[in-house]
Structure formats: structure tokens, C-alpha cells
Design a protein around this motif. Structure first.
Motif, short mmCIF file in Angstrom:
data_model
loop_
_atom_site.label_atom_id
_atom_site.label_comp_id
_atom_site.label_asym_id
_atom_site.label_seq_id
_atom_site.Cartn_x
_atom_site.Cartn_y
_atom_site.Cartn_z
N GLU A 404 -5.88 -11.50 14.59
CA GLU A 404 -5.47 -12.26 15.78
C GLU A 404 -4.92 -11.32 16.84
OE1 GLU A 404 -4.84 -15.59 18.23
OE2 GLU A 404 -6.11 -15.22 16.47
N LEU A 405 -4.23 -10.27 16.42
CA LEU A 405 -3.74 -9.27 17.38
C LEU A 405 -4.89 -8.56 18.08
CD1 LEU A 405 -0.69 -7.47 15.70
CD2 LEU A 405 -0.76 -8.49 17.97
N GLN A 406 -5.96 -8.36 17.35
CA GLN A 406 -7.13 -7.71 17.95
C GLN A 406 -7.80 -8.63 18.98
OE1 GLN A 406 -8.97 -6.88 14.14
NE2 GLN A 406 -8.60 -4.68 14.37
N ARG A 407 -7.69 -9.94 18.74
CA ARG A 407 -8.29 -10.90 19.68
C ARG A 407 -7.42 -11.10 20.90
NH1 ARG A 407 -8.66 -16.44 20.68
NH2 ARG A 407 -6.89 -16.88 19.31
N ASN A 408 -6.10 -11.23 20.68
CA ASN A 408 -5.14 -11.45 21.76
C ASN A 408 -4.00 -10.44 21.62
OD1 ASN A 408 -6.10 -13.69 23.32
ND2 ASN A 408 -5.61 -15.04 21.60
N PRO A 409 -4.15 -9.25 22.13
CA PRO A 409 -3.12 -8.21 21.96
C PRO A 409 -1.75 -8.67 22.44
CG PRO A 409 -5.11 -7.30 22.91
CD PRO A 409 -5.29 -8.78 22.93
N LEU A 410 -0.72 -8.38 21.61
CA LEU A 410 0.66 -8.70 21.96
C LEU A 410 1.51 -7.48 21.63
CD1 LEU A 410 2.66 -10.93 22.97
CD2 LEU A 410 3.04 -11.47 20.55
N ARG A 436 -3.12 -1.61 19.32
CA ARG A 436 -2.50 -2.86 19.73
C ARG A 436 -0.99 -2.71 19.91
NH1 ARG A 436 -6.94 -3.71 21.37
NH2 ARG A 436 -8.53 -4.76 20.14
N ASP A 437 -0.48 -1.51 19.81
CA ASP A 437 0.94 -1.24 20.02
C ASP A 437 1.80 -2.11 19.10
OD1 ASP A 437 3.15 -0.03 21.07
OD2 ASP A 437 3.33 -1.39 22.79
#
Length: 680
Positions: A404-410, A436-437
Motif C-alpha cells: 500500500e505504501l508503494q501505491r500511495n507513498p506516505l 518510500r521514506d
């Protein structure tokens, strides 16, 4: 499991109800009526039996109550109720003999039945021989009851209580589980000396940790002696509502997961029939736990010593690092949050337990520490993005699946990665994490990993700050998690571990707290865990309930104190005031004092030691009068009931434990932080 050389388990027979390993777990409760009120007591027994009670206990203070017991038993038989009745006896050997003619079981407390009159200050044993010599006097008082129960085919519960060990036992063993066990064994030896075996043990305490340790020690000592007598389980003085249910499920559930326990009672400061629903759930959960254990491969625990409790200390990320925001050193509460929740910010802030300043949310003493998000908001979802940003600025961490982080970086989010996936490609995890930090990685275990897989993942995956255990369906969470913790211990890792439970849409609130406390409690009670994530697919269960239940589990297992802790007895015929009403009055006045423990006792029959875990005690002594305690010492006597709650508040103030209830004012520090966040 017991050693193979043990003889088949013994059963106890209480009227028509058998107790033992080969029988269903029997459910118990206790009446709250005046025993001399025959009709009222009969009505309450019938109500409890209709709600599922297999046995019902009744207090018997003296000869008048014993005489009433004969009438109670006779009337119940005439009305078609053969539910076994248990006489609760303290200080009265002669009364026990009388009531044994009517009731199917007698509960005696070794601390005050034949060994409770001597004062602690008068005892000075110079040798073990002096200690043992006094057993003869105890035998003279107890043996007539054992002989009568053998003759009439009655059962006895040898019910040791942590709060009422005799001065003789305290002087020799101290206020310890060892003293509880040896006190009970003295009475068991008396019974066995006449070949009488129809008895049951109990080791009750208001502190679930002490209770669990005492029962485990009892079981170990029985195995050493080749004894297999049934066990009655209970956390005494558990309290009311969700807290009472949580405490009971933590202690009883931990033991049921070990295969210990043949009859149980959930002691609540409520009407006795209300104990049956949680009691039934616990019994079912315990029976299921024994069967589910077969789904876990064999393993041997080497790091857990039940005789000396020591909590495993998960190592938190260093203060000042981005990952430090995720976890709390005394136990972390994670809360699952959806995108729809983020789109309703005010309701979400409240559900997460945040305090507000200038419209901004900030973590409070019982606020969620970190969010678990299966989905992250897209850049186009402005409201969800803003809510999430404000929560993070207020100190709340975020964990999300790496995919999910790869789809929507946060930036600053923690990546959750299945352990086997991370082990298969640690380089890919590290690359994605850096791109993705991410503040770090939490590995997700499913409870079926091998020793080699656990060791390999810890050794090769970089940036790991913790582990989440989400057990696969169909296997025992308790046993698979214990195995995983054994493997983790073998790597030398001190990574914090979070237990993740997911409840389906059919699980109601009252079942969630019992089953959750059993599953997680059995682990937390052993010190095997550093956090909880409760997730429910039932839309009727709010986030606030999941959060409060999580904190209740942490507090009940003595990890993180976020609210006032109450030790309150469940009431019985000895109670000198309306426990439910008075408990509510005291909670209203003192419910804002986290870390303070208050005992509310209807009488002092179990002795002030019953309040061993409490800072302050509120105890009925004679009708209309209250004594106040600090620890085990009475400090104010004969206070009128009308003024006693306020006198308790004054006592708490005198000892420097009082803080004024918070008001809806914005503190300067919160305002300053909020202003900075708004400016950003």
C-alpha cells in the motif's frame, strides 16, 4: 501435558455434577441475598440455574443461616431444581458440620477455618518442627468435617485466598503463591489421611498475575506428588463491567490455555445471574483452546519460568528517532482505521482518545499510539489526508502494508511486510522502504514459521523495528505465539511484539472482550508481548470500544495503567451495603486517577490482605459504618456511610495521590504545539 506416569485424572462429584478433565467445565456463581431470606435466596438460585449455572454458592455465617440452608435445599428440590449448592464457610467449623447435612459441597478457607485466630506479631518460629507441630490443632478442627463429608458423599473446596493467608503461614512463607499452595496442601493431607478424595483446590487472588502463578505452582506440585485433583478457577474481587470481565478472562483464560481448570466463576460486582454469560463464554473458549492446541507443532519452551514471573522487555526504538513515535514502552495500543474514518475527523479524534487544542488532536494518557491502515489515502482525498496529517503531528504513528505504501507513498509511515516475503527478498524490501521514506519495517508473522525462518528474517532484513503476530485461522493463537516467542528468544532478539486479533462480523462486543482477553491475556500474563491490535469486521463495534478494551487488557495484565483500578467484591449475604451503588458513587468521584488502585469491600471476612494490591480500601465493618485503609492498615474507623466517599477522597489527598479532574481548558503547552502545527 502431565507426565505419562500419572494415573488417570480424579474427578470430584458435587451432587449430580462431576468435575474433572474428562467432563465439561462447570460454571459457578454466588447468591447476594441474605441467606436467612429463604424465598429470596431460592428465587435467586433458580434464576442463576436458568441462566446456566451448574453450581451456586451461598454464604453461611452462623447457625441461623445454616438452619435456613436446610429449608433452601428442600424447597429447591420440591420446585424441581437439583442444582448443587455450595456453602461458603469462614471461621465456623461447627456451622460447616451443620450445613454439610443439606448442601452438596462445602467451601473452606484454610486461612481462617482452623488457622485464622492467631496474630502475626505473636508468632516466632525457630524451626520447621514448630511450624509443623501446629498442624495437629488444625486437624482437630478440620477432620470432623472431612469425615462427615466422606460419610455423606459431599465435596469440599479447599479454597486458599491470597488476601487471607493465616498469620501462621504468612510468618513462614510470606505473602506468596508458595504459601497459598502449602496452606491448601495441609488440608489436602488431612483429607487423604482418611482416604477421602472428593475435594477441589482453588488459589484465588485479585491480582491476575498472582492468581496465575499460584495455580501453575499448585499444578506443578500436584504433578510431583502424582495428584490430579480438580481445580476451581477465579479472579476474586474482579470488579464490574468490562474491567471485571477483562481481569477474569485474563487470569482464567491464561490457565485454561494451559489445560488447567475444571470449574470456573467470574466474580463481578453485579447481579449473580449476569456472571453466567461471560462464564459460559470462558468455559467454551477454554474447551476450544485445548482442542486447538493440537494444530501447533511440538516445541519446548526454555525461557519461561512460571515460578518467578519476569516480563520480556521488548526494546523500543531510540527516543528522538522517527520510529519512536510508533511504540510505547509500557505496551502499545494500535487501532485499525479506514479511509471512511479519516473522512470524519471529529468523530475519529474522539474515538482514538485524543485531547483537543485549537481544533487539533493530541495524544493523551489513553490515546491510541499508532494507526494500522490497510489502505492509505490518495493525494486526491483531501479530507482524509488532512486528518491523517493532523493525527501524525499530534504524536500518532502509522503502520501500513508495504504494497500500500508503494501505491500511495506516505513519508514517515512504518512498512508492514509478511515475514516470509521479507525473508525471500530482503533487498527488495530495503529498496522499497528507502524509496518510500519509511521509518522502518514491522514483520508480520502468522504463527507457523519455523525456527530457521524466524532467525533468518531477523538476521537479514534491515530496518526492523517490531513484529506483528496475526495467527492463521484454525490454530491456537496462544500456543503458536508461544512457539514463535521461543524461536525469537533463540535469536537473541529483543524486538517488540504486537498481537493482532481480527474478529469477524458475527462477533458481538461481549464475546470480543472475553475471547480477546483469553487469547492475548494468556500471552501478556506470561510477559510475552508489547502491544495489542484489535480489529473487528462488525460495523456495530466502534473504534472507541476496541481502543478501551485494548487498554483494559494492558492494565489488567499490569503493564500500562491509564485509569483508576478498582478491586471490588461481587457481594454476598455478608455484604453490609449496596456494593453496586457504592462502587458507582466512588467511581464517579475517583475515576480520573490513573495509577491509583481502590478496593471496595462489602465486609472484611477475607481479611485486609484481600486488598493487598490496592492503595486505598473502603470496607464495610458494621451496618452503616465504613473503615478506610491505606494498603492493609486501617487508618480511619466507623465513618458514616453518607460521608464515607468524601472521606475516601480526603484520604487520597492526604497521601498526595489526588489530582483535580481535568476541565475543558486548553493548556498553554497544548496551545503552543497546536499553533505551531496550524502554522505548518
Amino acid at each position: 501435558p502431565p507426565p505419562p506416569f500419572l494415573s488417570p485424572p480424579l474427578s470430584a462429584q458435587v451432587g449430580p455434577v462431576p468435575l474433572g478433565s474428562e467432563h465439561p467445565i462447570a460454571k459457578q456463581t454466588m447468591t447476594t441475598t441474605d441467606t436467612k431470606d429463604v424465598d429470596g435466596t431460592v428465587d435467586q438460585v433458580m434464576k442463576c440455574a436458568d441462566m446456566g449455572a451448574d453450581l451456586v454458592r451461598i454464604t453461611v455465617q452462623g447457625n441461623k443461616e445454616a438452619n435456613a440452608c436446610h429449608d433452601i435445599r428442600e424447597k429447591l428440590f420440591k420446585l424441581g431444581y437439583d442444582t448443587p449448592l455450595v456453602a461458603d464457610i469462614h471461621f465456623q467449623p461447627k456451622v460447616a458440620l451443620r450445613v454439610a447435612e443439606a448442601f452438596e459441597k462445602i467451601r473452606v478457607n484454610p486461612g481462617n477455618f482452623a488457622d485464622g485466630r492467631k496474630k502475626f506479631d505473636d508468632i516466632d518460629y525457630e524451626s520447621e518442627a514448630q511450624f509443623v507441630a501446629e498442624r495437629e490443632m488444625m486437624a482437630e478442627m478440620f477432620m470432623p468435617l472431612a469425615e462427615k463429608c466422606k460419610e455423606l458423599k459431599r465435596a469440599i473446596r479447599i479454597g486458599t485466598n491470597h488476601g487471607s493467608l493465616s498469620a501462621r503461614v504468612l510468618s513462614y512463607y510470606g505473602d506468596t503463591p508458595r504459601g497459598m499452595v502449602n496452606s491448601a496442601f495441609e488440608f489436602a493431607d488431612f483429607c487423604r489421611s482418611i482416604d477421602y478424595h472428593n475435594f477441589v483446590f482453588s488459589m484465588k487472588a485479585s491480582n491476575p498475575l498472582v492468581m496465575v502463578q499460584a495455580y501453575r505452582l499448585l499444578a506443578a506440585e500436584m504433578y510431583d506428588r502424582n495428584w490430579t485433583y480438580p481445580l476451581h478457577l477465579g479472579v476474586t474481587e474482579a470488579g464490574e463491567g468490562e474491567d471485571g470481565r477483562t481481569k477474569s478472562a485474563l487470569g482464567i483464560g491464561a490457565l485454561l490455555a494451559d489445560g488447567l481448570g475444571d470449574t470456573i466463576r467470574v466474580s463481578l460486582t453485579e447481579d449473580p445471574e449476569l456472571e453466567m454469560q461471560p462464564c459460559g463464554l470462558l468455559a467454551k473458549t477454554g474447551m476450544d483452546a485445548c482442542e486447538k492446541g493440537l494444530g501447533v507443532d511440538d516445541f519446548t519452551e526454555t525461557h519461561r519460568d512460571f515460578k518467578s514471573f519476569e516480563r520480556r522487555q521488548g526494546e523500543m526504538p531510540p527516543e528522538g528517532t522517527p520510529a519512536a513515535q510508533l511504540l510505547h514502552r509500557d505496551g502499545t495500543v494500535f487501532t485499525a482505521v479506514s479511509l471512511e474514518d479519516l473522512r470524519q475527523p471529529e468523530a475519529l479524534y474522539s474515538a482514538l482518545g485524543c485531547k483537543m487544542a485549537v481544533g487539533m488532536p493530541f495524544k493523551d494518557i489513553a490515546s491510541t499510539d499508532s494507526l494500522y491502515m490497510r489502505e492509505l489515502p490518495s493525494p486526491a482525498d483531501a479530507q482524509a489526508q488532512q486528518t491523517l496529517r493532523r493525527l501524525r503531528e499530534g504524536g500518532v504513528g502509522v503502520v501500513a502494508p508495504l504494497a500500500e505504501l508503494q501505491r500511495n507513498p506516505l513519508p514517515g509511515c512504518c512498512a508492514l511486510v509478511p515475514l516470509r516475503e521479507a525473508l525471500a527478498s530482503p533487498e527488495a524490501v530495503e529498496e522499497a522502504r528507502l524509496l518510500r521514506d519509511s521509518v522502518g519495517v514491522m514483520l508480520e508473522a502468522d504463527g507457523t514459521e519455523t525456527r530457521e525462518e524466524v532467525a533468518g528474517a531477523i538476521a537479514t532484513v534491515g530496518g526492523v523495528v517490531g513484529i506483528v503476530i496475526l495467527t492463521k485461522p484454525g490454530i491456537s493463537r496462544v500456543h503458536s505465539s508461544r512457539r514463535f516467542m521461543e524461536y525469537l528468544q533463540g535469536t537473541g532478539s529483543t524486538l517488540p511484539v504486537v498481537h493482532h486479533l481480527v474478529f469477524d462480523e458475527t462477533t458481538p462486543e461481549e464475546q470480543l472482550v472475553i475471547v480477546g482477553s483469553c487469547d492475548v491475556g494468556a500471552l501478556l500474563m506470561d510477559g510475552l508481548g508489547d502491544g495489542i491490535l484489535l480489529e473487528s469486521r462488525n460495523p456495530d463495534i466502534p473504534i472507541s470500544y476496541l481502543r478501551s478494551t485494548s487498554f483494559g487488557m494492558l492494565q489488567g495484565s499490569r503493564m500500562r495503567m491509564v485509569k483508576t483500578d478498582y478491586v471490588s467484591c461481587p457481594s454476598c449475604g455478608r455484604t453490609l451495603f449496596d456494593l453496586q451503588e457504592v462502587t458507582n458513587q466512588i467511581q464517579v468521584k475517583t475515576g480520573h486517577l490513573p495509577g491509583v488502585s481502590i478496593a471496595i469491600m462489602g465486609c472484611i471476612v477475607n481479611g485486609p490482605g484481600e486488598m493487598a494490591d490496592a492503595d486505598f480500601g473502603y470496607v464495610g465493618t458494621v451496618p452503616g459504618k465504613i473503615d478506610l485503609y491505606v494498603g492493609k492498615e486501617v487508618v480511619k474507623k466507623n465513618i458514616d456511610m453518607a460521608t464515607a466517599p468524601d472521606a475516601l477522597v480526603d484520604l487520597i489527598k492526604d497521601y498526595g495521590r489526588w489530582v483535580e479532574p481535568s476541565v475543558d481548558e486548553e493548556g498553554e503547552e497544548a496551545e503552543e504545539i497546536a499553533s505551531e502545527a496550524v502554522a505548518r
